[in-house]
Design a protein around this motif. Structure first.
Motif, PDB file in Angstrom:
ATOM      1  N   ASN A   1     -42.618   4.146   7.944  1.00  0.00           N
ATOM      2  CA  ASN A   1     -43.040   5.528   8.174  1.00  0.00           C
ATOM      3  C   ASN A   1     -42.724   5.967   9.609  1.00  0.00           C
ATOM      4  N   HIS A   2     -42.967   5.066  10.569  1.00  0.00           N
ATOM      5  CA  HIS A   2     -42.660   5.397  11.963  1.00  0.00           C
ATOM      6  C   HIS A   2     -41.150   5.533  12.175  1.00  0.00           C
ATOM      7  N   ILE A   3     -40.389   4.663  11.522  1.00  0.00           N
ATOM      8  CA  ILE A   3     -38.929   4.752  11.645  1.00  0.00           C
ATOM      9  C   ILE A   3     -38.428   6.066  11.067  1.00  0.00           C
ATOM     10  N   ASN A   4     -38.989   6.462   9.929  1.00  0.00           N
ATOM     11  CA  ASN A   4     -38.603   7.756   9.345  1.00  0.00           C
ATOM     12  C   ASN A   4     -38.907   8.889  10.312  1.00  0.00           C
ATOM     13  N   GLY A   5     -40.047   8.794  11.011  1.00  0.00           N
ATOM     14  CA  GLY A   5     -40.393   9.802  12.008  1.00  0.00           C
ATOM     15  C   GLY A   5     -39.431   9.797  13.173  1.00  0.00           C
TER      16      GLY A   5
ATOM     17  N   ALA B   1     -30.558   2.921  17.846  1.00  0.00           N
ATOM     18  CA  ALA B   1     -30.512   2.043  19.022  1.00  0.00           C
ATOM     19  C   ALA B   1     -29.611   2.627  20.102  1.00  0.00           C
ATOM     20  N   LEU B   2     -28.466   3.173  19.697  1.00  0.00           N
ATOM     21  CA  LEU B   2     -27.546   3.752  20.675  1.00  0.00           C
ATOM     22  C   LEU B   2     -28.103   5.039  21.281  1.00  0.00           C
ATOM     23  N   ARG B   3     -28.860   5.799  20.492  1.00  0.00           N
ATOM     24  CA  ARG B   3     -29.516   7.002  21.042  1.00  0.00           C
ATOM     25  C   ARG B   3     -30.554   6.613  22.076  1.00  0.00           C
ATOM     26  N   LEU B   4     -31.285   5.530  21.815  1.00  0.00           N
ATOM     27  CA  LEU B   4     -32.251   5.038  22.799  1.00  0.00           C
ATOM     28  C   LEU B   4     -31.528   4.691  24.103  1.00  0.00           C
ATOM     29  N   LEU B   5     -30.427   4.019  24.003  1.00  0.00           N
ATOM     30  CA  LEU B   5     -29.648   3.650  25.189  1.00  0.00           C
ATOM     31  C   LEU B   5     -29.124   4.882  25.905  1.00  0.00           C
ATOM     32  N   GLU B   6     -28.663   5.859  25.142  1.00  0.00           N
ATOM     33  CA  GLU B   6     -28.063   7.059  25.710  1.00  0.00           C
ATOM     34  C   GLU B   6     -29.097   7.939  26.414  1.00  0.00           C
TER      35      GLU B   6
ATOM     36  N   TYR C   1     -36.248   8.855  13.029  1.00  0.00           N
ATOM     37  CA  TYR C   1     -35.001   9.452  12.544  1.00  0.00           C
ATOM     38  C   TYR C   1     -35.099  10.971  12.503  1.00  0.00           C
ATOM     39  N   ALA C   2     -36.237  11.473  12.048  1.00  0.00           N
ATOM     40  CA  ALA C   2     -36.408  12.931  11.950  1.00  0.00           C
ATOM     41  C   ALA C   2     -36.365  13.567  13.338  1.00  0.00           C
ATOM     42  N   THR C   3     -37.071  12.979  14.303  1.00  0.00           N
ATOM     43  CA  THR C   3     -37.109  13.540  15.650  1.00  0.00           C
ATOM     44  C   THR C   3     -35.734  13.475  16.323  1.00  0.00           C
ATOM     45  N   LEU C   4     -34.995  12.387  16.087  1.00  0.00           N
ATOM     46  CA  LEU C   4     -33.682  12.218  16.711  1.00  0.00           C
ATOM     47  C   LEU C   4     -32.564  12.901  15.916  1.00  0.00           C
ATOM     48  N   GLY C   5     -32.904  13.452  14.750  1.00  0.00           N
ATOM     49  CA  GLY C   5     -31.892  14.130  13.947  1.00  0.00           C
ATOM     50  C   GLY C   5     -30.896  13.179  13.316  1.00  0.00           C
ATOM     51  N   ILE C   6     -31.358  11.974  12.982  1.00  0.00           N
ATOM     52  CA  ILE C   6     -30.480  10.975  12.366  1.00  0.00           C
ATOM     53  C   ILE C   6     -30.602  11.092  10.860  1.00  0.00           C
ATOM     54  N   ASP C   7     -29.492  11.370  10.198  1.00  0.00           N
ATOM     55  CA  ASP C   7     -29.545  11.547   8.745  1.00  0.00           C
ATOM     56  C   ASP C   7     -29.217  10.231   8.042  1.00  0.00           C
ATOM     57  N   ALA C   8     -29.218  10.276   6.758  1.00  0.00           N
ATOM     58  CA  ALA C   8     -29.008   9.069   5.948  1.00  0.00           C
ATOM     59  C   ALA C   8     -27.551   8.942   5.520  1.00  0.00           C
ATOM     60  N   ASP C   9     -26.616   9.309   6.395  1.00  0.00           N
ATOM     61  CA  ASP C   9     -25.197   9.195   6.103  1.00  0.00           C
ATOM     62  C   ASP C   9     -24.866   7.737   5.772  1.00  0.00           C
ATOM     63  N   PRO C  10     -24.447   7.453   4.533  1.00  0.00           N
ATOM     64  CA  PRO C  10     -24.201   6.061   4.151  1.00  0.00           C
ATOM     65  C   PRO C  10     -23.061   5.405   4.918  1.00  0.00           C
ATOM     66  N   SER C  11     -22.217   6.195   5.574  1.00  0.00           N
ATOM     67  CA  SER C  11     -21.094   5.621   6.317  1.00  0.00           C
ATOM     68  C   SER C  11     -21.514   5.127   7.699  1.00  0.00           C
ATOM     69  N   ARG C  12     -22.759   5.451   8.103  1.00  0.00           N
ATOM     70  CA  ARG C  12     -23.238   5.023   9.412  1.00  0.00           C
ATOM     71  C   ARG C  12     -24.595   4.333   9.244  1.00  0.00           C
ATOM     72  N   ASN C  13     -24.800   3.239   9.947  1.00  0.00           N
ATOM     73  CA  ASN C  13     -26.072   2.529   9.899  1.00  0.00           C
ATOM     74  C   ASN C  13     -27.072   3.270  10.778  1.00  0.00           C
TER      75      ASN C  13
ATOM     76  N   THR D   1     -43.603   9.923  19.667  1.00  0.00           N
ATOM     77  CA  THR D   1     -44.957   9.474  20.004  1.00  0.00           C
ATOM     78  C   THR D   1     -44.871   8.081  20.643  1.00  0.00           C
ATOM     79  N   ASP D   2     -45.949   7.650  21.278  1.00  0.00           N
ATOM     80  CA  ASP D   2     -45.949   6.324  21.898  1.00  0.00           C
ATOM     81  C   ASP D   2     -45.653   5.235  20.871  1.00  0.00           C
ATOM     82  N   ARG D   3     -46.232   5.365  19.680  1.00  0.00           N
ATOM     83  CA  ARG D   3     -46.016   4.344  18.654  1.00  0.00           C
ATOM     84  C   ARG D   3     -44.578   4.399  18.136  1.00  0.00           C
ATOM     85  N   GLN D   4     -44.042   5.603  17.942  1.00  0.00           N
ATOM     86  CA  GLN D   4     -42.654   5.718  17.504  1.00  0.00           C
ATOM     87  C   GLN D   4     -41.703   5.117  18.536  1.00  0.00           C
TER      88      GLN D   4
END
Length: 221
Positions: free
Chosen positions: A187-191, A211-216, A193-205, A155-158
């Protein structure tokens, strides 16, 4: 930062004397930041950035005896907690996408020609010290999501939240910029992550990954 907190220690590796002096003066006048060394070559950088000497290395990409990216990779493999801020006179932000996965967290990129404000520089240094990634805000302004990408489905806000996150802002900073609460930001950040398929893997920030997905997934508008 409180007065009792330890300052963020910075080593500058920049071969242009005038720009190096500007960085020294700017950072030296910034509360909570201390320049512990300022040098002009890869060799001098390796000597100055011995383990435990600094929290963040500010590295010019083009150095007379090598390049800042290779220097940063070497440093990070010996010092996993060291933040890296890359500087370049050219638009080389995409180089962050080619970093080896084991050292990709905690790198930031600013263009010497577009983002030279004290606020932007200090934000990037503090984000790098905290293991976050900062992308050049002026360069991000020229980017737009690629058609069909996951970023284009935000979304625009996300998307606004993701761009500010990618500029190294904390949730409080994002909330202040958008005039929304920190809870709404999360809440927007959680959204995002969900849209980009980013999980809560503790080994990755996840902030770095976002940020890198945005760049990519963006290109010049």
């Amino acid at each position: 930062m409180s007065e009792s907190a330890a300052p963020t220690r910075v080593v500058v590796v920049e071969d242009q004397p005038l720009f190096r002096s500007m960085l020294e003066l700017t950072l030296g006048a910034t509360p909570g930041v201390r320049v512990v060394a300022s040098v002009g070559t890869v060799k001098e950088g390796l000597a100055a950035l011995r383990p435990g000497a600094a929290d963040v290395a500010v590295l010019d990409i083009d150095l007379p005896d090598g390049n800042g990216i290779a220097l940063g990779v070497t440093l990070r493999r010996n010092q996993p907690g060291l933040g890296i801020l890359l500087l370049s006179a050219h638009d080389a932000m995409d180089l962050l996408l080619d970093l080896p996965p084991d050292v990709a967290a905690g790198w930031s990129y600013l263009s010497k020609t577009s983002s030279t404000s004290t606020e932007t520089l200090v934000t990037a240094i503090r984000a790098a010290a905290a293991g976050r990634t900062t992308l050049d805000p002026a360069l991000l302004d020229r980017m737009a999501p690629r058609a069909g990408s996951a970023v284009s489905r935000l979304t625009d806000r996300q998307y606004a939240v993701l761009r500010l996150l990618a500029q190294g802002l904390s949730n409080a900073g994002i909330g202040e910029a958008l005039k929304i609460t920190e809870k709404s930001v999360q809440n927007h950040i959680n959204g995002v992550y969900a849209t980009l398929g980013i999980d809560a893997d503790p080994s990755r920030n996840p902030r770095v990954t976002a940020a890198l997905r945005l760049l990519e997934e963006t290109g010049r508008a």
